[in-house]
Design an enzyme around this catalytic site. Structure first.
Site, PDB file in Angstrom:
ATOM      1  N   ASN A   1      -4.360  15.588  -7.649  1.00 48.93           N
ATOM      2  CA  ASN A   1      -3.138  16.076  -8.275  1.00 48.93           C
ATOM      3  C   ASN A   1      -2.735  15.168  -9.420  1.00 48.93           C
ATOM      4  OD1 ASN A   1      -0.230  14.753  -7.967  1.00 48.93           O
ATOM      5  ND2 ASN A   1      -1.455  14.095  -6.194  1.00 48.93           N
TER       6      ASN A   1
ATOM      7  N   PHE B   1       5.564  13.989 -10.788  1.00 48.37           N
ATOM      8  CA  PHE B   1       6.938  13.978 -10.260  1.00 48.37           C
ATOM      9  C   PHE B   1       7.724  15.216 -10.700  1.00 48.37           C
ATOM     10  CE2 PHE B   1       7.403   9.019  -9.898  1.00 48.37           C
ATOM     11  CZ  PHE B   1       6.462   9.022  -8.885  1.00 48.37           C
TER      12      PHE B   1
ATOM     13  N   SER C   1       2.375   5.924  -7.871  1.00 50.04           N
ATOM     14  CA  SER C   1       1.758   7.160  -8.331  1.00 50.04           C
ATOM     15  C   SER C   1       0.978   6.890  -9.611  1.00 50.04           C
ATOM     16  CB  SER C   1       2.819   8.229  -8.595  1.00 50.04           C
ATOM     17  OG  SER C   1       2.238   9.331  -9.274  1.00 50.04           O
TER      18      SER C   1
ATOM     19  N   ASN D   1       0.323   9.122 -11.805  1.00 48.59           N
ATOM     20  CA  ASN D   1       0.561  10.244 -12.713  1.00 48.59           C
ATOM     21  C   ASN D   1       1.792  10.100 -13.597  1.00 48.59           C
ATOM     22  OD1 ASN D   1      -1.700  11.682 -11.661  1.00 48.59           O
ATOM     23  ND2 ASN D   1      -0.466  12.165  -9.856  1.00 48.59           N
ATOM     24  N   THR D   2       2.495   8.974 -13.517  1.00 51.83           N
ATOM     25  CA  THR D   2       3.601   8.662 -14.422  1.00 51.83           C
ATOM     26  C   THR D   2       3.195   7.443 -15.235  1.00 51.83           C
ATOM     27  OG1 THR D   2       5.308   9.559 -12.959  1.00 51.83           O
ATOM     28  CG2 THR D   2       6.010   7.951 -14.599  1.00 51.83           C
TER      29      THR D   2
ATOM     30  N   LYS E   1       5.852   1.991  -1.159  1.00 46.17           N
ATOM     31  CA  LYS E   1       4.533   2.629  -1.107  1.00 46.17           C
ATOM     32  C   LYS E   1       3.625   1.991  -2.149  1.00 46.17           C
ATOM     33  CE  LYS E   1       2.537   7.232  -0.600  1.00 46.17           C
ATOM     34  NZ  LYS E   1       2.889   8.669  -0.504  1.00 46.17           N
TER      35      LYS E   1
ATOM     36  N   ASN F   1      -1.013   5.072  -1.392  1.00 42.66           N
ATOM     37  CA  ASN F   1      -0.859   6.269  -2.224  1.00 42.66           C
ATOM     38  C   ASN F   1      -2.249   6.812  -2.584  1.00 42.66           C
ATOM     39  OD1 ASN F   1       0.330   8.222  -3.976  1.00 42.66           O
ATOM     40  ND2 ASN F   1       1.956   6.789  -4.510  1.00 42.66           N
TER      41      ASN F   1
END
Length: 359
Positions: free
Chosen positions: A116, A120, A179, A181-182, A217, A246
């Site tokens: 993915n 967010f 994460s 993805n940011t 996390k 994560n």
């Protein structure tokens, strides 16, 4: 039923479209009078051998639902009725944001995995606060992050805004700095940055709702020394627990067609790495800081390995997509049998046993 009918239909759809369809169905089911309670009576039957109290909260099972599935806390009554001992909602940011461009969610069926790069995507803290007024059958933690357009120098402000908006309805907070993805988010995992950020969140929670747990996390992609430094930093500042780990950017050993897609990988390929990091975290903290183990749990045996490595609680997400809604109850039943097989009267007796034995 799921394997024969629902899964084939859902897997014919784009992964994110199937996700939204499932969420809408679960949210609607949660509004049916008495339905979630009936479901909980069938699937969420606490066993004394699996029931724990941590941070003053009762967990009927060590198994939880990881963040990422219910991003806006729309289906809490249903998900907490499936046999999960707790769940995470989010990641939520103070302001709503659309996330990254489509497509951004991919199945890797040959690897029992997902990739993915959602970014967010969520409706923001205020709508989540409204959703969290619904009933629940287990504790609900809120996974919080920063908005994409918030500079890292101001990141703490976003986390504090989320706490302020949601503390009255949350059973705990998870600080998400891991994460992939940011852009720039993972740089907040550096020991000094992380210590300041988590310290600020802890102070805000203590002022607004003392005793509410705050967990952090961490990423599975950190170098060993950096990982150890980050664990030491948050332990020193007084974090309630760690979530390990994560999603990963690694693509080692994958065979599915979508393996080259950008984003975080979750599911079975992460199982060994996350279990090793749980054991490392348990050693680094001398077993004194509760650990939530996540990554690649598809069976009771997978869950048990993480418990024996040092996890007091565990979480899954990807396996629910592949195995269906009865998976939590099946894992709970399997855990009870594994504990009995090894002579443990209670799940807490198995936590970290392999590390303490030098495994």
């Amino acid at each position: 039923m799921y394997a024969r009918f629902a899964k084939p239909l859902l897997f014919r759809l784009d992964a994110e479209r199937a996700h939204h369809l499932t969420m809408r169905g679960a949210a609607l089911a949660g509004h049916l009078p008495g339905f979630s309670a009936l479901l909980a009576g069938q699937l969420a039957r606490p066993d004394p051998a699996l029931t724990q109290t941590l941070w003053g909260q009762r967990f009927g099972s060590p198994l939880g639902l990881a963040a990422g599935l219910d991003k806006n806390a729309e289906a809490v009554p249903i998900f907490t009725a499936l046999g999960f001992g707790f769940m995470e909602v989010g990641t939520v940011t103070p302001r709503p944001q659309p996330g990254n461009p489509l497509p951004r969610l991919f199945r890797l069926p040959d690897d029992a995995a997902l990739i993915n790069r959602m970014g967010f995507n969520n409706a923001g803290a205020q709508p989540m606060a409204q959703h969290l007024q619904a009933g629940r059958h287990a504790p609900v933690w809120v996974n919080i992050g920063k908005n994409k357009d918030t500079p890292n120098e101001q990141a703490a402000d976003d986390y504090l805004k989320a706490v302020a908006a949601l503390h009255a309805r949350a059973d705990g907070f998870v600080v998400n700095v891991s994460s992939p993805n940011t852009p720039g988010l993972r740089s907040l995992q550096a020991a000094d940055e992380l210590s300041r950020l988590v310290g600020a969140v802890l102070a805000e929670v203590a002022a607004l709702r003392p005793g509410l747990p705050v967990l952090v996390k961490l990423s599975p992609d950190m170098e060993a020394g950096d990982f150890a430094a980050s664990v030491a930093a948050v332990a020193e500042v007084g974090v309630s627990g760690l979530i390990v780990s994560n999603t990963t950017l690694s693509r080692d050993g994958l065979s599915s067609a979508a393996r080259g897609e950008a984003g975080g990988l979750s599911g079975r390929p992460l199982e060994a790495r996350s279990t090793a990091l749980i054991a490392q975290s348990y050693r680094l903290t001398a077993g004194k800081l509760p650990i939530v183990g996540v990554g690649g749990i598809f069976s009771a045996q997978d869950a048990y390995r993480k418990i024996r490595a040092g996890a007091s609680l565990i979480e899954l997400y990807t396996a629910l997509i592949y195995e269906g809604p009865t998976l939590p109850a099946r894992i709970n039943a399997g855990l009870r049998e594994l504990l009995r097989r090894d002579g443990f009267m209670h799940v807490s007796e198995a936590v970290g046993v392999d590390v303490r034995a030098g495994g």
